[in-house]
Design an enzyme around this catalytic site. Structure first.
Site, PDB file in Angstrom:
ATOM      1  N   SER A 139       0.806  -1.224   0.000  1.00 45.62           N
ATOM      2  CA  SER A 139       0.000   0.000   0.000  1.00 45.62           C
ATOM      3  C   SER A 139       0.839   1.273   0.000  1.00 45.62           C
ATOM      4  CB  SER A 139      -0.922  -0.004   1.219  1.00 45.62           C
ATOM      5  OG  SER A 139      -0.132  -0.022   2.401  1.00 45.62           O
ATOM      6  N   SER A 140       2.113   1.192  -0.375  1.00 49.14           N
ATOM      7  CA  SER A 140       2.973   2.380  -0.306  1.00 49.14           C
ATOM      8  C   SER A 140       2.584   3.470  -1.302  1.00 49.14           C
ATOM      9  CB  SER A 140       4.441   2.010  -0.506  1.00 49.14           C
ATOM     10  OG  SER A 140       4.714   1.699  -1.847  1.00 49.14           O
ATOM     11  N   MET A 141       1.819   3.138  -2.339  1.00 48.31           N
ATOM     12  CA  MET A 141       1.411   4.142  -3.327  1.00 48.31           C
ATOM     13  C   MET A 141      -0.069   4.508  -3.206  1.00 48.31           C
ATOM     14  SD  MET A 141       3.874   5.386  -5.046  1.00 48.31           S
ATOM     15  CE  MET A 141       3.020   6.164  -6.403  1.00 48.31           C
ATOM     16  N   ASN A 159       1.781   7.081  -0.106  1.00 49.68           N
ATOM     17  CA  ASN A 159       1.301   6.807   1.243  1.00 49.68           C
ATOM     18  C   ASN A 159       2.509   7.009   2.172  1.00 49.68           C
ATOM     19  OD1 ASN A 159      -0.244   6.017   3.397  1.00 49.68           O
ATOM     20  ND2 ASN A 159      -0.557   3.923   2.688  1.00 49.68           N
TER      21      ASN A 159
END
Length: 191
Positions: free
Chosen positions: A50-52, A153
């Site tokens: 979910s880093s983007m 994120n």
């Protein structure tokens, strides 16, 4: 049955078999086209994590190309750095390129490039300056031929703020994201 000039009887070719052959030829041409396109021009890569978020969601599938690509600020890229993230490709946004100076405001969590605060409507939230600044000191000047990347994120992204990734040599960029093709609700170009 039809007779040939030599008097032999010949079975008539059925319309079904000639249409089937024609469909087979067409299918083969389409398959060859897709193999060439996906081998030399674009590739499909999935997002893992979910880093983007919110730009890209976990398990999104993206269309990526490296054809005639020159890295620019704001581009979403796929990169791989030896020894980082088990040598798997990761997806991040280019924040700064060679010669740019990156700073993070320790109070507001804003990202500055060349003393200009970035307008970042695509991020999930600003950087938690108490917990998520990384292990670099700021300001940082990006070396020529390298980029500084971050996830959208910010508080859940391991990126150039972490010295294990740090500044990324442009040669490690596998391509830039052209579009999201899955899920269909997110289908289209990315910004």
């Amino acid at each position: 049955m039809q007779e040939t000039r030599s008097g032999e009887k010949k079975k008539p070719e059925g319309r079904f078999s000639s249409e089937l052959f024609s469909w087979g030829e067409s299918l083969m041409a389409v398959l060859i086209f897709f193999v060439v396109v996906f081998t030399f021009f674009v590739r499909l890569i999935g997002v893992d994590g979910s880093s983007m978020y919110p730009t890209l969601k976990d398990h999104s599938i993206m269309l990526v190309s490296d054809l005639c690509y020159a890295p620019e600020r704001g581009d979403i890229v796929i990169l791989r750095k030896e020894g980082f993230y088990s040598d798997q490709p990761i997806v991040k946004r280019i924040i700064a390129a060679g010669g740019d100076t990156v700073d993070i405001d320790p109070i507001t969590g804003d990202v500055l490039v060349n003393d200009q605060t970035l307008d970042e409507p695509y991020i999930a939230e600003k950087i938690d300056t108490l917990e998520k600044m990384g292990d670099l000191t700021y300001p940082q000047t990006v070396p020529e031929g390298s980029v500084f990347v971050m996830g959208d994120n910010r508080n859940w992204s391991t990126d150039s703020r972490d010295s294990r990734l740090g500044m990324v040599d442009e040669r490690y960029i596998l391509g830039h994201v052209l579009a999201v093709i899955y899920p269909l609700s997110a289908f289209g170009a990315v910004e």
